[in-house]
Design an enzyme around this catalytic site. Structure first.
Site, PDB file in Angstrom:
ATOM      1  N   HIS A 163      -3.190   7.493   1.878  1.00  0.00           N
ATOM      2  CA  HIS A 163      -3.713   6.055   1.325  1.00  0.00           C
ATOM      3  C   HIS A 163      -5.213   5.738   1.809  1.00  0.00           C
ATOM      4  O   HIS A 163      -5.483   6.041   3.278  1.00  0.00           O
ATOM      5  CB  HIS A 163      -2.797   5.052   1.977  1.00  0.00           C
ATOM      6  N   ASN A 166     -10.147  -0.083  -0.657  1.00  0.00           N
ATOM      7  CA  ASN A 166      -8.806  -0.275  -0.466  1.00  0.00           C
ATOM      8  C   ASN A 166      -7.990  -0.743  -1.722  1.00  0.00           C
ATOM      9  O   ASN A 166      -8.098  -1.866  -1.902  1.00  0.00           O
ATOM     10  CB  ASN A 166      -8.063  -0.630   0.891  1.00  0.00           C
ATOM     11  N   CYS A 222       0.928  -1.135   0.125  1.00  0.00           N
ATOM     12  CA  CYS A 222      -0.007   0.236   0.081  1.00  0.00           C
ATOM     13  C   CYS A 222       0.824   1.258  -0.180  1.00  0.00           C
ATOM     14  O   CYS A 222       0.353   2.254  -0.499  1.00  0.00           O
ATOM     15  CB  CYS A 222      -0.836   0.050   1.161  1.00  0.00           C
TER      16      CYS A 222
END
Length: 324
Positions: free
Chosen positions: A251, A281, A114
């Site tokens: 993020h 996500n 990520c």
């Protein structure tokens, strides 16, 4: 004279299939309310059968190039941040290079899960400052739907697929914080914490792709502190404080992490770009997706000071400060 890596174009791509939270109620002991309350996610996009990470990356890259008014053959380098490549090798970046019709330059992938886009941005900035490249496409692209355990309600409802791309170009600056472009960065990792977020497969271990595994609560506790700290480190490197920030572009993992980080930085949510409700996500794609959407909405404007920050498996985390 100071050389800066300036963002001149941004674009994104999302697969056509939209999966609302209610769809998971058919197969899992979960609900729309449960998912929203714990993550802020309302829907996400899943890649179609046969749709690959590189294909999504190519579309996002074309849109970034179009915004910048550049042709593919003007690009010197492509860096793709991904944990879900089409193949073990070659890199997704070389596939994107071919997909764009580029006949020059070079490409490589960065894998920091990520946090991958932050790591890729920092590498692109270094290439430009060193004079190795003048124009670099930085792309985050993921098909996380391919590594989900569809029986694990704590993880499979959180992730989505997509791609975002940013074109960076070398431009002269005055050497001050008023310059456009990347102003500072901070990167970190700690392999001792790998079991908080990992995939239980790989080429040299199981010979299979594996499935994503996550320890949600411990990871949440790590995330807010580490994201706040890295943002402060990047800002302090150039003598700035939180109140100088126009937008946090975080993020997009979990709305509670996003809110917690903003609170610790003393910034209102009105100064945070939030897309997690619509995309879930998307790992390394989430920051460039959010950047593209923020520009599309008219929120991010030229001259704004942005802080991007992310944390992912490794654990790996970091931040970049840039003026749009």
């Amino acid at each position: 004279m100071t050389i800066r890596a300036v963002a001149t174009g941004v674009g994104h791509y999302l697969p056509e299939r939209v999966v609302e939270n209610a769809e998971f109620e058919k197969t899992l002991d979960t609900s729309d309310e449960w998912i929203r309350s714990r993550s802020g996610i309302e829907r996400r996009h899943f890649a179609a059968e046969g749709e690959t990470t590189s294909q999504m990356a190519v579309t996002a890259a074309k849109r970034a190039l179009a915004m910048a008014g550049r042709d593919a053959d003007e690009v010197d380098a492509i860096i793709v941040a991904t944990s879900t490549p089409d193949l073990t090798f070659p890199s997704v970046a070389t596939m994107v290079q071919a997909g764009l019709g580029m006949t020059r330059g070079f490409g490589f992938d960065v894998q920091a899960v990520c946090a991958g886009f932050v790591f890729a941005l920092t590498n692109a900035n270094a290439l430009i400052i060193a004079g190795q490249a003048e124009k670099v496409l930085v792309i985050g692209a993921e098909t996380f739907s391919r590594i989900m355990d569809w029986e694990d309600r704590s993880t499979c409802v959180l992730f989505g697929d997509g791609a975002g791309a940013l074109l960076l170009e070398a431009q002269e600056g005055a050497g001050s914080n008023d310059d456009r472009g990347i102003l500072s960065a901070d990167l970190n990792s700690d392999g001792r914490l790998r079991d908080m977020l990992y995939v239980d497969g790989g080429v040299s271990s199981t010979g299979e792709a594996g499935k994503l595994r996550m320890q949600g609560n411990p990871l949440f506790r790590q995330a807010v502190d580490k994201l706040t700290a890295t943002a402060h480190t990047s800002l302090s490197k150039i003598g700035l404080t939180d109140d100088a920030v126009d937008w946090i572009v975080p993020h997009q993992a979990n709305i509670r992490i996003i809110r917690g980080t903003a609170r610790k930085m003393g910034l209102p949510m009105e100064r945070v770009i939030v897309t997690v409700q619509d995309h879930g996500n998307t790992s390394a794609a989430s920051i460039p997706l959010a950047l593209s959407v923020g520009v599309e909405r008219g929120q991010i404007k030229q001259g704004d000071l942005l802080v991007t920050e992310a944390i992912g498996g490794g654990l790996a985390w970091g931040s970049v400060v840039l003026r749009w």
